[in-house]
Design an enzyme around this catalytic site. Structure first.
Site, mmCIF file in Angstrom:
data_model
loop_
_atom_site.group_PDB
_atom_site.id
_atom_site.type_symbol
_atom_site.label_atom_id
_atom_site.label_comp_id
_atom_site.label_asym_id
_atom_site.label_seq_id
_atom_site.Cartn_x
_atom_site.Cartn_y
_atom_site.Cartn_z
ATOM 1 N N CYS A 184 6.114 -1.097 8.075
ATOM 2 C CA CYS A 184 5.760 -1.868 7.050
ATOM 3 C C CYS A 184 6.841 -2.528 6.258
ATOM 4 C CB CYS A 184 4.972 -1.361 5.991
ATOM 5 S SG CYS A 184 3.359 -0.613 6.852
ATOM 6 N N ASN B 32 3.157 8.162 6.844
ATOM 7 C CA ASN B 32 3.069 7.225 7.689
ATOM 8 C C ASN B 32 4.156 7.260 8.707
ATOM 9 O OD1 ASN B 32 3.468 6.342 5.123
ATOM 10 N ND2 ASN B 32 4.234 4.133 6.206
ATOM 11 N N ALA C 102 -5.948 -1.430 3.337
ATOM 12 C CA ALA C 102 -5.443 -0.362 2.558
ATOM 13 C C ALA C 102 -4.719 -0.581 1.426
ATOM 14 C CB ALA C 102 -5.009 0.889 3.169
ATOM 15 N N THR C 103 -3.801 -1.634 1.509
ATOM 16 C CA THR C 103 -2.865 -1.909 0.349
ATOM 17 C C THR C 103 -3.804 -2.525 -0.839
ATOM 18 O OG1 THR C 103 -1.157 -2.724 2.086
ATOM 19 C CG2 THR C 103 -1.130 -3.879 -0.246
ATOM 20 N N GLN D 152 -3.345 7.307 7.245
ATOM 21 C CA GLN D 152 -3.146 7.780 8.449
ATOM 22 C C GLN D 152 -3.543 9.205 9.011
ATOM 23 O OE1 GLN D 152 -0.909 6.536 10.641
ATOM 24 N NE2 GLN D 152 -0.007 4.920 9.518
ATOM 25 N N THR E 140 -17.000 -13.510 0.432
ATOM 26 C CA THR E 140 -17.640 -13.381 1.444
ATOM 27 C C THR E 140 -17.269 -12.189 2.397
ATOM 28 O OG1 THR E 140 -18.468 -15.473 1.107
ATOM 29 C CG2 THR E 140 -18.801 -14.601 3.165
HETATM 30 N N1 PMP Z 1 -0.983 3.389 3.713
HETATM 31 C C1 PMP Z 1 -0.499 3.732 4.675
HETATM 32 C C2 PMP Z 1 -0.212 5.434 4.578
HETATM 33 C C3 PMP Z 1 -0.131 3.180 5.733
HETATM 34 O O1 PMP Z 1 0.428 3.827 6.832
HETATM 35 C C4 PMP Z 1 -0.524 1.812 5.673
HETATM 36 C C5 PMP Z 1 -0.052 0.911 6.736
HETATM 37 N N2 PMP Z 1 1.397 0.886 7.231
HETATM 38 C C6 PMP Z 1 -1.135 1.362 4.609
HETATM 39 C C7 PMP Z 1 -1.163 2.106 3.441
HETATM 40 C C8 PMP Z 1 -1.249 -0.009 4.361
HETATM 41 O O2 PMP Z 1 -2.367 -0.615 5.080
HETATM 42 P P1 PMP Z 1 -3.158 -1.918 5.416
HETATM 43 O O3 PMP Z 1 -2.087 -2.337 6.634
HETATM 44 O O4 PMP Z 1 -4.341 -2.001 5.701
HETATM 45 O O5 PMP Z 1 -2.532 -2.708 4.106
#
Ligand code: PMP
Length: 400
Positions: free
Chosen positions: A346, A171, A87-88, A199, A260
């Site tokens: 995180c 989160n 998601a990052t 989330q 890939t």
């Molecule tokens: N957005 C939110 C709201 C999250 O909770 C997180 C993960 N803590 C992320 C983005 C990042 O996700 P990823 O671990 O897949 O990079």
């Protein structure tokens, strides 16, 4: 393989190592998800870009099925789903892919973007980097519950606002933003609307078509899929959203995201999505009841405990609590068996106060007394009872 609503218990969430209550940080892979991934490491190992043989076709079929499963969970078309590694990545791609596209169209146009102070760091730091590239960014404050007020958002919109990006479910404190209202305001002003739904997926109903969302990021490891597997929804019609690639190369994913494909992880994301679709209502109901019970028991066991975030309009799996006067670091040895988080997972490891807790007005002292407890598919009432007992037992009796 037939997917069923019931998955076997994952033993590792309760073991002699302790009790896992950190599902906001990550989730174990559902055994049904793992079972569908496994063949793609072994017999179906082909590269989906190999169009000339059986190995390639089999892998490609797995990817296409996953794309349909993901699309179906969020009310999108398969063609609107692009696979990413996190998601990052999806969040960063939205910001920089849009800037690149807009500058390509007109290098001199001013670009304004709006976000909130409660975003995940992948949006906040992305926006800071965008500012260094000459983009004007407004970071909105939130109310005491950690939600963006629609009127605050409306007031921040400028003629050259090109993107509004808001987190759906926070989160750390679990608060739910008014995403449908925000998306509708963005549409009225013809501004692209992105939400970080990492989330939200599998926790609350999400339908990008009905809810008017243009771009949406989410990640498999938050809903019982594997890590390193995520997606970006990019609306294909009304409006057709166009952002430039973030990663260039072999032209995979219709040229939008080269590299890939991580086929087993994508297959896992697909199965995780299908299970969430089957289970969403029942699971949300069970989690909400369990979360409410947990909060009730905590209030009885620990007088003075406070809940952060919205009391009801919050993630079914999240409790974020402050134990006034009790620094969590002083409890660490006693709550070692509780897999919980003292801030955002995180950003843990850093000593600074969480930007989320700061954003809702907590002092550094209060933040040091704050815990995030998050529940999941395999959490039981007995686990809740045990967690309350561990916490109660860890607090010095003169405080209780
Ligand atoms: N957005 C939110 C709201 C999250 O909770 C997180 C993960 N803590 C992320 C983005 C990042 O996700 P990823 O671990 O897949 O990079």
């Amino acid at each position: 393989m037939e997917i069923s609503a019931q998955s076997h218990t994952v033993a590792q969430v309760v073991s002699d190592k302790g009790l896992y209550l950190d599902y906001n940080a990550t989730t174990p892979v559902d055994p049904q998800v793992y079972a569908t991934m496994e063949p793609y490491f072994k017999e179906y190992f082909g590269n989906p870009a190999s169009v000339a043989h059986h190995w390639g076709w089999t892998a490609e079929n797995g990817v296409q099925k996953a794309r349909m499963q993901v699309a179906s969970l969020i009310g999108a078309k398969s063609s609107e789903i692009t696979f990413t590694a996190s998601a990052t990545e999806s969040n960063n791609w939205v910001i920089f892919g849009l800037i690149s596209k807009l500058r390509e169209e007109n290098p001199n146009q001013p670009i304004h973007m709006i976000t909130s102070c409660l975003e995940h760091s992948s949006v906040l730091k992305g926006m800071q980097a965008a500012e260094k590239q000459g983009v004007e960014v407004d970071v909105l404050p939130v109310n005491n519950f950690g939600q963006v007020e629609i009127e605050t958002l409306r007031a921040a919109i400028k003629p050259h606002t090109k993107l509004i990006s808001l987190i759906w479910v926070n989160n750390e404190i679990g608060s739910i933003n008014p995403i449908v209202e925000a998306a509708s305001l963005a549409k009225e002003k013809q501004i692209l609307f992105h939400t970080d739904a990492t989330q939200a997926i599998g926790k609350i109903p999400v339908n990008v078509t009905e809810m008017g969302i243009d771009l949406m990021s989410f990640s498999a490891h938050k809903f019982y899929g594997p890590k390193g597997s995520a997606a970006l929804f990019i609306r294909g019609k009304d409006p057709k959203v166009q952002i430039n690639p973030f990663i260039y190369g072999g032209g995979q994913e219709k040229g939008l995201r080269s590299g890939t494909l991580n086929v087993p992880a994508i297959v896992g994301l697909g199965t995780a999505s299908e299970i969430c679709k089957i289970n969403l209502n029942a699971e949300a109901e069970r989690m909400t009841a369990l979360r409410n019970l947990f909060w009730q028991k905590l209030q009885t066991a620990i007088p003075g405990i406070r809940l952060n975030g919205h009391p009801t309009n919050r993630s079914p799996i999240n409790l974020n609590v402050t134990l006034p006067g009790i620094r969590i670091e002083s409890l660490t040895a006693k709550i070692q068996k509780l897999g919980v988080s003292t801030g955002s997972a995180c950003s843990s490891g850093s000593v600074s106060i969480s930007h989320v807790l700061k954003g809702i007005g907590l002092s550094a002292d209060e933040a040091a007394c704050t815990l995030r407890l998050s529940l999941g598919r395999w959490t039981t009432e007995a686990d809740i009872q045990r967690a309350v007992e561990i916490l109660h037992g860890a607090i010095p009796s003169q405080i209780i």
